[in-house]
Motif scaffolding. Sequence first.
Motif, short mmCIF file in Angstrom:
data_model
loop_
_atom_site.label_atom_id
_atom_site.label_comp_id
_atom_site.label_asym_id
_atom_site.label_seq_id
_atom_site.Cartn_x
_atom_site.Cartn_y
_atom_site.Cartn_z
N HIS A 59 0.86 -1.18 0.00
CA HIS A 59 0.00 0.00 0.00
C HIS A 59 0.89 1.24 0.00
CE1 HIS A 59 -3.63 2.33 0.76
NE2 HIS A 59 -3.01 2.95 1.75
N GLU A 111 -3.80 -0.15 6.00
CA GLU A 111 -4.32 -1.44 5.57
C GLU A 111 -3.86 -2.59 6.46
OE1 GLU A 111 -6.51 -2.03 3.31
OE2 GLU A 111 -6.65 -0.02 2.43
N GLU A 158 -5.87 3.93 -9.96
CA GLU A 158 -6.29 4.50 -8.69
C GLU A 158 -6.74 3.40 -7.71
OE1 GLU A 158 -7.91 4.44 -11.47
OE2 GLU A 158 -10.04 4.93 -11.30
N THR A 163 -6.48 0.52 -4.96
CA THR A 163 -5.55 0.34 -3.85
C THR A 163 -4.86 -1.02 -3.94
OG1 THR A 163 -7.19 -0.71 -2.41
CG2 THR A 163 -7.09 1.71 -2.39
N SER A 164 -3.83 -1.20 -3.17
CA SER A 164 -3.12 -2.48 -3.18
C SER A 164 -4.06 -3.62 -2.77
CB SER A 164 -1.91 -2.44 -2.25
OG SER A 164 -2.30 -2.18 -0.92
N GLU A 181 -7.33 -3.79 -3.21
CA GLU A 181 -8.24 -4.07 -4.32
C GLU A 181 -7.51 -4.84 -5.43
OE1 GLU A 181 -11.26 -0.23 -3.91
OE2 GLU A 181 -9.30 0.01 -4.85
#
Length: 403
Positions: free
Chosen positions: A264, A282, A383, A385-386, A388
């Motif tokens: 992240h 996260e 865009e 996130t890690s 996702e």
Amino acid sequence: MDEKTNEDIEFNYTEDELKIIKEGKAEITFPDFDKVSSDAPVFYNPKMEFNRDMSILALQTYQKEVDREINICDLFGGSGIRGIRYKKEIDGCGEVNINDINSLANKFTEINAENNDVEVIIDQKEANIELRNNMGKFDVIDIDPFGTPSPFLDSACYNLKRDSLLCVTATDTSCLSGTYKAPCIRKYNAKPYRSEYYHENGIRILTGFVALTLAKYQKYIEVKMSHSTEHYMRVYMKVKKGSKATDKSLKNIGYIGHCNKCLHRVVVDGGLAGCIPEYCPECGEKLITAGPMWLGPIQNKEFIEEMIKTSEEKELNTKDKLLKLLNQCRDEAEAPATFYHIHKMCRLLHVSSPKLDVFINKLEQHGFQAIKTHYDPLGIKTEATSKEILDMIKELDAEGELN
């Protein structure tokens, strides 16, 4: 930075000791050294032809944008090839100053200018003195040294007038990219970090350093184009003036916090006083912070599109390579800072990697941007996130789409 003088070197080369090359519309003579090195008083680096070709497109595009004759300073002239090409190949080119502290380099510049039937101004000064002595004269200052541009940027920022163009090359990529942290802190007043997007971090640190240096003189930047290629980084920046606009522009300075555990990243802009969290939101791992750096746009879509159009007017040996890079940079223009490396994400899950196009399709199916980046053939700007992204990789694994 030490610069070498060669006042005692006589110009006594024989024809066998000289080499002639043709690049663009210029034909250049220079000593035939075995190796390109800072120890050679004059040299020709064929790997930098791409850099010079790109510069022709950028300066011609800038000239069209300002719609007037432009005066150019080539701060480190060497054999004179860059400045001579500017004079021969850029429409609307006014005076070209080619500066080098090395007397032998200036002699070759004189010979090459005469052989190419162009008139240039040849100066032999320490680079900072050349800039300080010509306050506000230049529309374009091109800083392409052997190593770091850092010692010359304050004088350049002092010199530059409104709506001028600053072109900067840095070849000290190992320090900007985080391999050597102490030199980066010393030269650029920024802490680097060697993440998977380290080349982008390097360009953002370099750009941020320029922005902060210009701010002392109530000036600010609009980044027109930037790229990381082989052993160097290159940024083209238009300079604007005004104290309030400068203050607003500095909101683009900030920091990136990177989590080594879940990959992240936290991007915090808003200025030097931006507050970055200590721990990853996260997974709770302690974040590694890099910066200050420029977190605003580092590609300008309209400017790059005009560079692509301008390439149709020019005869350039590296045109195919140029167009490939320009198209990639144009696509990156509206993408967020940093990118994800698909193999590194998959290693985190101990699974095989999907084909890049399969992964891009998955991102787009979920409504995210998915833009290939010129920094790395396996890098994707998005865009998402890690977390996702990791969830999507798990989906692809369940669907049998991993190699």
